[in-house]
Design an enzyme around this catalytic site. Structure first.
Site, PDB file in Angstrom:
ATOM      1  N   PRO A   1      15.445  35.537  58.826  1.00 52.86           N
ATOM      2  CA  PRO A   1      15.783  36.734  59.635  1.00 52.86           C
ATOM      3  C   PRO A   1      16.464  37.905  58.956  1.00 52.86           C
ATOM      4  CG  PRO A   1      16.458  34.692  60.481  1.00 52.86           C
ATOM      5  CD  PRO A   1      16.149  34.469  59.199  1.00 52.86           C
ATOM      6  N   GLU A   2      15.978  38.939  58.832  1.00 51.41           N
ATOM      7  CA  GLU A   2      16.534  39.981  58.064  1.00 51.41           C
ATOM      8  C   GLU A   2      16.679  41.198  59.305  1.00 51.41           C
ATOM      9  OE1 GLU A   2      15.074  40.917  54.203  1.00 51.41           O
ATOM     10  OE2 GLU A   2      14.047  38.884  54.019  1.00 51.41           O
TER      11      GLU A   2
END
Length: 283
Positions: free
Chosen positions: A17-18
């Site tokens: 998750p960015e």
DNA sequence: CTGGATTCCTGCTTGC
DNA sequence: TGCAAGCAGGAATCCA
């Protein structure tokens, strides 16, 4: 998800998750703004990484706003009360109807709302966590500029890279200069900009800094527009997959051909991270 | 301050 | 087939 989904996704299937993924989670949960927290179920005390106040204080607070800083999701619960969520490597945060069964194995917290929903936090590897934070600004005071704002300009990127010997990829991952970029979007941005990831950050010319700045913005925005990158596990807050995997040019594509020039994409470890790039079109 | 190494953790992959 | 070992990866922390 069926088996056919897995086959087209490649070998290196990880949930990273960015910024675009966290932003997609944020947007998907917006309808819960205004709901009141009825109760919180905490299955692991140590998943709360910092307490500025007891978790019980969140009860009866209204969720005034879902916001985001870098890779952190912020639930603003009124002055002095913020629940900040980091998804780490494998975290998920999503809503369910309050009467739905939870079958996931590593659910560390459940937030029961007064609108018929509950918010579920799970994270098998526990690199993520929850933060109960009084002062948001202070909590984020060491975090770098948001890459999608007008503050992040080519001139600014050029300036902050001066005299830095660290590899440009590691520089992008460090969060305290520019935030929200992780392994996927670092590789994708550097490829789009035509810059080798192992170049010292300080070696970038003004023109290269301009290309990189614009590439970062484009790659992140494109992913947000596609609701994030789903290799296998990623879902937004409504359990929907993202679509950005079809836009990736190099990440997870070692031994495949560069879409730009046809050269075989290589993979090397840079700054301790698996790094994909094209030796022909990245200089 | 800077940059590199170490650590945390689980699930997937690899090798015998 | 089964099991042990290897490995990835964000970010805090430590060290030189």
């Amino acid at each position: 998800m069926g088996e056919t989904d897995r086959i087209v996704l490649g070998e290196e299937e990880t949930y990273l998750p960015e910024l675009p993924e966290v932003e997609s989670v944020r947007r998907s949960l917006i309808a819960n703004q205004g709901a009141k927290i009825k109760a919180i179920e905490l299955n692991r005390e140590d998943i709360v990484r910092r307490h500025d106040f007891a978790i019980d204080r969140l009860q009866d607070k209204n969720i005034r706003e879902f916001s985001r800083r870098g890779k952190y999701l912020i639930l603003n619960l009124g002055p002095g009360y913020n629940l900040i969520i980091h998804l780490g490597m494998s975290g998920r945060f999503y809503q369910l109807n309050e009467d739905s069964d939870i079958t996931a194995k590593h659910v560390h917290a459940v937030i029961w709302l007064d609108n018929g929903k509950k918010l579920v936090y799970e994270d098998p590897r526990r690199f993520g966590g929850l933060y109960l934070i009084k002062n948001r600004k202070q909590f984020f005071n060491r975090m770098g500029v948001e890459p999608l704002t007008k503050e992040f300009t080519p001139a600014y990127l050029h300036k902050i890279t001066r005299n830095r010997k660290i590899a440009i990829k590691s520089f992008l991952l460090s969060q305290n200069q520019v935030c929200g970029i992780g392994n996927i979007y670092a590789d994708e941005s550097l490829h789009l900009a035509g810059i080798r990831p192992d170049r010292p950050a300080g070696s970038l010319t003004a023109g290269e800094a301009e290309r990189l700045c614009q590439a970062i913005k484009k790659v992140l925005q494109q992913s947000i527009d596609s609701q994030g990158t789903t290799f296998r596990d990623y879902r937004n807050g409504l359990n929907q997959e993202g679509g950005n995997q079809s836009n990736l040019q190099v990440y997870g594509k070692d031994k495949e051909q560069c879409p730009n020039c046809g050269e075989v994409i290589c993979k090397q470890t840079i700054g301790g991270r698996g790094t994909h790039f094209c030796e022909k079109c990245q200089k």
